[in-house]
Scaffold this motif. Structure first.
Motif, PDB file in Angstrom:
ATOM      1  N   THR A 284      10.681  18.208  -6.635  1.00 16.71           N
ATOM      2  CA  THR A 284      10.264  19.117  -5.578  1.00 16.71           C
ATOM      3  C   THR A 284      11.527  19.757  -4.997  1.00 16.71           C
ATOM      4  OG1 THR A 284      10.427  17.444  -3.846  1.00 16.71           O
ATOM      5  CG2 THR A 284       8.329  17.574  -5.030  1.00 16.71           C
ATOM      6  N   GLU A 285      11.356  20.523  -3.936  1.00 14.02           N
ATOM      7  CA  GLU A 285      12.535  21.140  -3.307  1.00 14.02           C
ATOM      8  C   GLU A 285      13.434  20.111  -2.641  1.00 14.02           C
ATOM      9  OE1 GLU A 285       9.190  21.095  -0.279  1.00 14.02           O
ATOM     10  OE2 GLU A 285       9.421  21.506  -2.424  1.00 14.02           O
ATOM     11  N   VAL A 286      12.951  18.879  -2.487  1.00  9.82           N
ATOM     12  CA  VAL A 286      13.742  17.845  -1.820  1.00  9.82           C
ATOM     13  C   VAL A 286      14.768  17.221  -2.758  1.00  9.82           C
ATOM     14  CG1 VAL A 286      13.634  15.583  -0.693  1.00  9.82           C
ATOM     15  CG2 VAL A 286      11.918  17.321  -0.168  1.00  9.82           C
ATOM     16  N   PHE A 287      14.421  17.063  -4.035  1.00 12.92           N
ATOM     17  CA  PHE A 287      15.288  16.272  -4.912  1.00 12.92           C
ATOM     18  C   PHE A 287      16.708  16.816  -5.030  1.00 12.92           C
ATOM     19  CE2 PHE A 287      16.987  14.241  -8.658  1.00 12.92           C
ATOM     20  CZ  PHE A 287      16.627  12.930  -8.428  1.00 12.92           C
ATOM     21  N   PRO A 288      16.928  18.126  -5.102  1.00  7.27           N
ATOM     22  CA  PRO A 288      18.317  18.609  -5.168  1.00  7.27           C
ATOM     23  C   PRO A 288      19.148  18.228  -3.956  1.00  7.27           C
ATOM     24  CG  PRO A 288      16.800  20.315  -5.874  1.00  7.27           C
ATOM     25  CD  PRO A 288      15.954  19.231  -5.288  1.00  7.27           C
ATOM     26  N   ILE A 289      18.496  17.936  -2.835  1.00  7.44           N
ATOM     27  CA  ILE A 289      19.235  17.473  -1.663  1.00  7.44           C
ATOM     28  C   ILE A 289      19.707  16.040  -1.856  1.00  7.44           C
ATOM     29  CG2 ILE A 289      19.109  17.084   0.842  1.00  7.44           C
ATOM     30  CD1 ILE A 289      16.874  19.199   0.903  1.00  7.44           C
ATOM     31  N   SER A 291      20.320  14.578  -4.973  1.00  2.00           N
ATOM     32  CA  SER A 291      21.211  14.393  -6.111  1.00  2.00           C
ATOM     33  C   SER A 291      21.491  15.715  -6.812  1.00  2.00           C
ATOM     34  CB  SER A 291      20.559  13.414  -7.097  1.00  2.00           C
ATOM     35  OG  SER A 291      21.197  13.436  -8.356  1.00  2.00           O
ATOM     36  N   GLY A 292      22.671  15.807  -7.383  1.00  2.00           N
ATOM     37  CA  GLY A 292      23.022  16.964  -8.189  1.00  2.00           C
ATOM     38  C   GLY A 292      22.562  16.856  -9.630  1.00  2.00           C
ATOM     39  N   SER A 293      21.752  15.842  -9.932  1.00  2.71           N
ATOM     40  CA  SER A 293      21.331  15.588 -11.312  1.00  2.71           C
ATOM     41  C   SER A 293      19.946  16.141 -11.617  1.00  2.71           C
ATOM     42  CB  SER A 293      21.344  14.081 -11.578  1.00  2.71           C
ATOM     43  OG  SER A 293      20.428  13.405 -10.715  1.00  2.71           O
ATOM     44  N   THR A 294      19.458  17.057 -10.800  1.00  2.00           N
ATOM     45  CA  THR A 294      18.078  17.537 -10.937  1.00  2.00           C
ATOM     46  C   THR A 294      17.785  18.058 -12.336  1.00  2.00           C
ATOM     47  OG1 THR A 294      18.023  18.112  -8.593  1.00  2.00           O
ATOM     48  CG2 THR A 294      16.359  19.117 -10.001  1.00  2.00           C
ATOM     49  N   GLN A 295      18.635  18.936 -12.878  1.00  2.00           N
ATOM     50  CA  GLN A 295      18.364  19.516 -14.190  1.00  2.00           C
ATOM     51  C   GLN A 295      18.352  18.455 -15.283  1.00  2.00           C
ATOM     52  OE1 GLN A 295      20.945  22.770 -15.171  1.00  2.00           O
ATOM     53  NE2 GLN A 295      20.100  24.130 -13.618  1.00  2.00           N
ATOM     54  N   THR A 296      19.286  17.529 -15.218  1.00  2.00           N
ATOM     55  CA  THR A 296      19.330  16.461 -16.212  1.00  2.00           C
ATOM     56  C   THR A 296      18.033  15.666 -16.211  1.00  2.00           C
ATOM     57  OG1 THR A 296      21.729  16.213 -16.218  1.00  2.00           O
ATOM     58  CG2 THR A 296      20.448  14.258 -16.766  1.00  2.00           C
ATOM     59  N   ARG A 297      17.563  15.318 -15.041  1.00  2.00           N
ATOM     60  CA  ARG A 297      16.373  14.484 -14.926  1.00  2.00           C
ATOM     61  C   ARG A 297      15.096  15.265 -15.257  1.00  2.00           C
ATOM     62  NH1 ARG A 297      17.386   9.731 -11.426  1.00  2.00           N
ATOM     63  NH2 ARG A 297      19.625   9.600 -11.096  1.00  2.00           N
ATOM     64  N   GLU A 298      15.014  16.504 -14.804  1.00  2.00           N
ATOM     65  CA  GLU A 298      13.847  17.301 -15.172  1.00  2.00           C
ATOM     66  C   GLU A 298      13.833  17.558 -16.676  1.00  2.00           C
ATOM     67  OE1 GLU A 298      11.454  21.295 -13.728  1.00  2.00           O
ATOM     68  OE2 GLU A 298      13.643  21.234 -13.459  1.00  2.00           O
TER      69      GLU A 298
END
Length: 334
Positions: A284-289, A291-298
């Motif tokens: 969601t819009e919260v996860f990038p807050i 961790s900086g690993s959003t793209q890796t995890r998605e």
């Protein structure tokens, strides 16, 4: 991610058993799987860490090829996942034993209580942010106390874990930490993540020496003798894969990239029982807050639900399994 076996060589002082060559047949074959087959536990880490982590793990298993997951018991979204687990008891869910709290603004503390495990707690009252901090400040007794507290919380909630593993590899960071991890697993009859077989992939990833490799087999044999299943290998590099240069790749591009990386990874594995580690998140819009690993995890989630990956696994005759199944098989082996 730390290198799991960074300090492993010094374990020779703790395991006096005779070092020997790797087991033949593989542990997968000893568990009754067909000879020459790749048998894979597709494993999602970090469940319970956030709502987004829970959703990603559930989707990766329900809609994709992931087969197993583990839960960070000190984290805020554990109840949300455990409530789901009670309604879906078929899930293969273990404990992602957590001795660190690595994010800057989103943190958690020990379940054993800060006065009980003072060496695990930093100046913010949370678990230390790095493995090195834990090694420097925490005692093996404190680590074991926290392992048992995390297991106790799970059981109090009605969650009996199918296995245990180690968040950020902290329990592999010193011989004494590893000893307590294995001790609890053996005493509680809970499988622990440990690569003790041919270790073809992890030998390269960890740059293992010959002595270190032989020692992993000794530990594996100890676990097997205690009635627990043992991994033949471990694939633990996906978190470090460099993403496409595009700073904002489309979901289609991210999926294609990660799917191909997993296909290449599976292709490089040797026959035997291997755990492939990933971190699936539906952000969601919260996860990038957090961790900086959003793209890796998605990207991991998108790969797990990609029909192309499923088709590759089926075409190659790869067998997908769980810790629950391998423990059931181990119990049938004399």
């Amino acid at each position: 991610m730390i290198r799991l076996f960074s300090y492993f060589l010094v374990l020779v002082t703790w395991f006096p058993a005779v070092l020997a060559q790797g087991p033949t047949p593989t542990y997968a074959e000893q568990l009754g799987f067909p000879a020459g087959k790749k048998v894979i536990i597709m494993h999602v880490d970090d469940v319970g860490m956030s709502y987004d982590s829970n959703e990603g793990a559930i989707q990766a298993i329900r809609n994709g090829v992931a087969t197993s997951l583990s839960v960070m018991m000190p984290c805020a979204w554990v109840p949300g996942f455990v409530h789901y687990l009670k309604q879906n008891p078929d899930l293969d869910a273990g404990l992602h034993l957590t001795m660190t709290s690595e994010w800057k603004d989103y943190r958690w503390g020990p379940l054993a209580g800060k006065p009980t495990v003072k060496g695990l707690v930093d100046t913010e009252g949370a678990l230390w942010p790095s493995v090195a901090d834990v090694v420097k400040n925490a005692s093996p007794d404190e680590v074991e106390t926290e392992i048992r507290a995390q297991l106790e919380r799970a059981r109090t909630m009605g969650f009996e874990p199918t296995h245990m593993d180690s968040h950020m590899g902290t329990l592999f960071a010193t011989p004494a930490f590893l000893q307590r991890y294995i001790k609890v697993g053996i005493e509680e009859k809970i499988p622990v993540m440990f690569p003790g077989g041919h270790n073809t992939a992890i030998r390269v990833d960890e740059r293992m020496s010959g002595d270190m490799y032989a020692l992993t087999q000794t530990v594996g044999k100890q676990l097997w003798a205690a009635g627990l299943p043992v991994l033949d290998d471990l694939h633990n590099v996906s978190y470090g894969w460099k993403l496409p240069e595009d700073p904002a790749p489309s979901k289609e591009k991210l999926q294609a990239f990660k799917t191909q990386k997993y296909i290449d990874g599976l292709a490089s594995l040797k026959p035997g029982l291997t755990m492939v580690i990933m971190h699936c998140t539906d952000p969601t819009e919260v996860f990038p807050i957090i961790s900086g690993s959003t793209q890796t995890r998605e990207g991991d989630l998108l790969a797990m639900i990609d029909p192309k990956l499923k088709a590759y696994i089926e075409k190659e005759g790869i067998i997908l399994t769980t810790f629950r199944e391998v423990m059931q098989r181990r119990q049938r082996v004399k």
